[in-house]
Each structure stands twice: as structure tokens, then as C-alpha cells.
Design an enzyme around this catalytic site. Sequence first.
Site, PDB file in Angstrom:
ATOM      1  CG  ASN A  43      -8.913 -40.750  14.428  1.00 30.70           C
ATOM      2  OD1 ASN A  43      -8.553 -40.756  15.600  1.00 30.70           O
ATOM      3  ND2 ASN A  43      -9.319 -41.844  13.811  1.00 30.70           N
ATOM      4  N   GLY A 258      -7.515 -42.314   6.258  1.00 31.62           N
ATOM      5  CA  GLY A 258      -8.536 -41.506   5.596  1.00 31.62           C
ATOM      6  C   GLY A 258      -8.893 -40.260   6.384  1.00 31.62           C
ATOM      7  CG  ASP A 259     -10.413 -40.559  10.210  1.00 33.81           C
ATOM      8  OD1 ASP A 259     -11.420 -40.452   9.490  1.00 33.81           O
ATOM      9  OD2 ASP A 259     -10.297 -41.421  11.094  1.00 33.81           O
ATOM     10  CB  ALA A 260      -4.304 -38.498   8.310  1.00 32.97           C
ATOM     11  CB  ALA A 263      -6.764 -33.584   8.948  1.00 27.85           C
TER      12      ALA A 263
END
Length: 310
Positions: A43, A258-260, A263
Amino acid sequence: MSRVICAGHVNWDVTLRVDALPEPDGEAIVESRVGAGGGSAANVASGLVGLDLSTALLGSVGDDEYGHAAVAELASKGVDCRHVVSVDHGPTTVKYIVVDAAGEVFVLGSPGVNEAFDASDLPETALAEVDHLHLTSQSPTTAAALARLANDVGTTVSFDPGRRIGDRGYSEALRLVDYVFLNDREAATALGAAAGSGDRADQDPSRNGSNGGSVGDALDETTLVLKHGPNGAEVRDGDERHVHPGYPVDAVDTTGAGDAFAAGFIAARLDGKSYERALAVANACGALTAAEPGARTQLSWRRLDELVEH
């Protein structure tokens, strides 16, 4: 152009949207069922590519339909998948993600091979050629080995250990990284009740399994990036604290938000932005993802600018 390697889980997600999360012995109505690639490392890699960063992925999948589909999806987005290992001794990990009408998430995982990769699966020269290494929830031994390799060549490292920070033995890896991403539950496990108040505190070992205070000790010299969901986020760098309130959106699905966020933060910091700007970008990425179904929203600087302006 800056380059990042993301290391960790590559999964296949089956998302079930339900009218409500059921109580024990209860029942919910499945309103839709969708399959797509998932996994924290995958992700983040997808998000970084959307933010114009050349990004490679280190992970593992099974030599099966789901594994082939997960890698093909990432490659189609521009993620460099040459270091994704395909193994024949087990299946691709599948996560069943149940999402209710308010966007709250419940996850069921099946055993798989998303931790079959090893630090040795990454060529020795790879980390010397990139600007940053991002680690996600993976084998503690592999995480620590990758962090040491990055330290040896002067590559910065971030780590999002995930919900099992309290019981997986990540202390060694945590001591070797520059940034650690934690949500409120994870911070409470690692740092104790004071995690959300602005003061660091070691967790009582009786509330944190065998890791106990060792996790809190490992975080003492690390820059913490704390994700507060709809309440924004903050950076704790020594005695300095930087806060951003976030952006109000109607949450549809918090999977992958949370992954975005990670990033966006990494992309901004690699571009030389301040902590305040990095938090603004990260919160915008998380908000865009939470406002749409699925773990991977198509991130772009244009979409972030539009959110910030409105």
C-alpha cells in the site's frame, strides 16, 4: 528523482462491506464483496508511486492466483516488483476486511507466506542506491537486518510496526530507525497512557507482554510520528513537538489510511519539507483514502492540493 524501497507484507484483501459489525452470536448483512491487492508495504509503495517517487517493493507471495494478481496490480501502477519473492511452499496471505457503514474496520487474516522473504533477498547494492527504506510489520529478525544494512550505507529508515508492536520483539529494529509511525492504540501499547498527552512514558511490562518497557526504551532516541485518525497527527522529535489537526472528511473505509499517511509523510520529507508540511501532506493522504472504499486510493499531488484548498 528520489527512490524508496518498501519492505513487508504483500497480501490479497477480500473486503466485505456490511451494514454493521455484529455482536457476538450476531449477524450482519454483506452489502458488497471486493478482492484487491493489499498489505502495508504494498500500500505504501503504491501511494509513493502516485506521489511521483520511484519505488521498489521487497516482500513475498505464493505462486498462485492471488499472488500473481497482487504483483500484476502493483506493477501496473509503476511499482518495481523485481524483489518480490514468489514461493511455492505456501499460499499468498489473504486478509478478510469487514467494513461497517461508519468506515470502522475488522480484520481476519489467513496464514500465508507474506513473511517468507529475507533480508538476503535484497541485493547488497540496492540500499546504497536509494534515499529511504520503509519497513512495515514483518519478521522482527528481517526488519532488524534490513535496518542494519541501511544504516551501514547511510540510508534513512522508517518503520510502521503495526498492531503487534507489543508482542513481536521489534525492540532491536526500533533502535535502528529514524522514524516510527504509530496510531493511538499502538502508541498506548509502546509508550503507556501518556502517549496522547505530549509526554513520553514507558509502558508497564504487565500491560505489554514480554517486551514491556524495552519497546519504550527503544523508542527514546527515535522520532515518533503519531497518527490520531480524524484528530490529525503529530511528530515528537526529542523535546520538539509538531502538530497538524487533519482534515474533516466523512470516513467510508479506514483500511489503508495509515499506509497512505506514511507515503505522504515520506514523500514530503524526502522533498525537504518541514515536519509541519509533512504532517499536512500525510493527513491529506490519509483523509483521501478514508473517504473512499478500499485500501489504495489513487494519490496525486493534484488531489492533495484540491483537498487542502477546500
